[in-house]
Scaffold this active site. Structure first.
Site, mmCIF file in Angstrom:
data_model
loop_
_atom_site.group_PDB
_atom_site.id
_atom_site.type_symbol
_atom_site.label_atom_id
_atom_site.label_comp_id
_atom_site.label_asym_id
_atom_site.label_seq_id
_atom_site.Cartn_x
_atom_site.Cartn_y
_atom_site.Cartn_z
ATOM 1 N N PRO A 90 0.820 -1.218 0.000
ATOM 2 C CA PRO A 90 0.000 0.000 0.000
ATOM 3 C C PRO A 90 0.851 1.264 0.000
ATOM 4 C CG PRO A 90 -0.164 -1.156 2.117
ATOM 5 C CD PRO A 90 0.605 -2.044 1.192
ATOM 6 N N GLU A 117 3.358 -6.888 8.247
ATOM 7 C CA GLU A 117 3.644 -5.454 8.105
ATOM 8 C C GLU A 117 4.587 -5.173 6.929
ATOM 9 O OE1 GLU A 117 2.019 -3.141 9.968
ATOM 10 O OE2 GLU A 117 0.948 -4.909 10.720
ATOM 11 N N ARG A 159 -3.983 -9.200 -19.991
ATOM 12 C CA ARG A 159 -4.906 -8.967 -21.107
ATOM 13 C C ARG A 159 -4.321 -8.032 -22.157
ATOM 14 N NH1 ARG A 159 -7.762 -4.238 -20.632
ATOM 15 N NH2 ARG A 159 -9.636 -4.855 -21.761
ATOM 16 N N ASP A 174 -11.026 1.207 -23.854
ATOM 17 C CA ASP A 174 -11.096 0.986 -22.417
ATOM 18 C C ASP A 174 -11.005 2.302 -21.652
ATOM 19 O OD1 ASP A 174 -11.110 -1.746 -22.613
ATOM 20 O OD2 ASP A 174 -9.012 -2.013 -22.040
HETATM 21 CL CL1 6GU Z 1 -0.340 -3.807 -3.342
HETATM 22 N N1 6GU Z 1 -0.858 -4.510 -0.859
HETATM 23 C C1 6GU Z 1 -1.546 -4.391 0.291
HETATM 24 N N2 6GU Z 1 -1.259 -5.219 1.292
HETATM 25 N N3 6GU Z 1 -2.504 -3.502 0.478
HETATM 26 C C2 6GU Z 1 -2.778 -2.699 -0.545
HETATM 27 C C3 6GU Z 1 -2.114 -2.768 -1.763
HETATM 28 C C4 6GU Z 1 -1.142 -3.694 -1.883
HETATM 29 N N4 6GU Z 1 -2.610 -1.826 -2.574
HETATM 30 C C5 6GU Z 1 -3.553 -1.216 -1.890
HETATM 31 N N5 6GU Z 1 -3.648 -1.726 -0.665
#
Ligand code: 6GU
Length: 248
Positions: A90, A117, A159, A174
């Site tokens: 994230p 984590e 894709r 798209d």
């Molecule tokens: Cl790539 N990993 C995790 N654990 N949470 C996320 C993410 C990735 N992208 C958004 N939230």
């Protein structure tokens, strides 16, 4: 294209055997290898995590299994093709259609799925000395691990690999596709029957007037973008809008 996916939950990737990507694999267009990170542990409990230095909640993935996994898949002094390492997190750069298109042109991608984590930061640091590494996030929310993000990324990339889609044209309109529609969402679509539960298909789509249909589709795309993605609408390039766009 070759894809290696390293995870402590290899079973998570069973969906890559079905639908569009399953077919692409059977046709030899995409070569997917899923690896269990615990194969690169050596203790009785096959330990992959430990407590974080500096304290704090949760656990951090140990560097050793990751280092051995990457050394096995892409030996440090290997001469020919160098893979690109994708680390879902994230905290990464936002994954976009442009990034999907870029990755679709690569011969070899390795995905390192972290849990807990995250992975000890020295793993990415060391990997960067010998391959391109991208930390990538798929949206502003937190998942329990990188596995589902990798499924998302692999589907978006797969894709776009030449030959995977039956009709090569189907990617050009798209939402987020590069070109004229880059910042426009796709509008509504319809098929037979012409009337369903008293609801008629918009008449213009049955008119045979291709110019008018293209114009109508653009209007619909503009409306949907303003309604659902005001952030994209605010970034429209005025030079890309004509008088009729401005009335929408
Ligand atoms: Cl790539 N990993 C995790 N654990 N949470 C996320 C993410 C990735 N992208 C958004 N939230």
């Amino acid at each position: 294209m070759r894809l290696d996916i390293i995870s402590i939950f290899p079973g998570y990737f069973a969906p890559l055997e079905i639908s569009l990507l399953g077919k692409a694999r059977r046709r030899g267009l995409i070569d997917v290898h899923v690896h269990d990170l615990r194969e690169w542990t050596h203790d009785r409990h096959r330990t992959v995590d430990d407590t974080p230095y500096g304290g704090g909640p949760g656990m951090v993935m140990k560097p050793d299994p990751w280092g051995e996994a990457l050394d096995t898949l892409a030996p440090p002094a290997s001469p020919d093709v160098v893979p690109r390492l994708i680390v879902p997190t994230p905290s990464g750069r936002p994954f976009t259609q442009a990034m999907a298109a870029e990755l679709a042109a690569e011969p070899w991608l390795i995905f390192a799925c972290g849990r807990y984590e995250g992975i000890d930061a020295r793993v990415v640091e060391e990997a960067r000395t010998r391959m391109r590494v991208d930390e990538v996030g798929i949206g502003d929310y937190v998942l329990a691990g990188g596995e589902s993000a990798v499924l998302v990324i692999v589907e978006a990339v797969g894709r776009l690999v030449p030959g995977v889609l039956g009709n090569a044209d189907s990617v050009v309109d798209d939402s987020f596709a590069p070109g004229a529609m880059e910042t426009l969402l796709e509008g509504p679509v319809y098929t037979k029957p012409p009337v369903w539960r008293d609801r008629a298909v918009p008449e213009i789509l049955l008119s045979g007037d291709h110019g008018a249909i293209a114009r109508w589709r653009r209007d619909q795309a503009l409306r949907r973008t303003v309604a659902n993605r005001p952030d994209l609408a605010a970034a429209f390039d005025p030079a890309q809008l004509d008088d009729r766009d401005r009335r929408v």
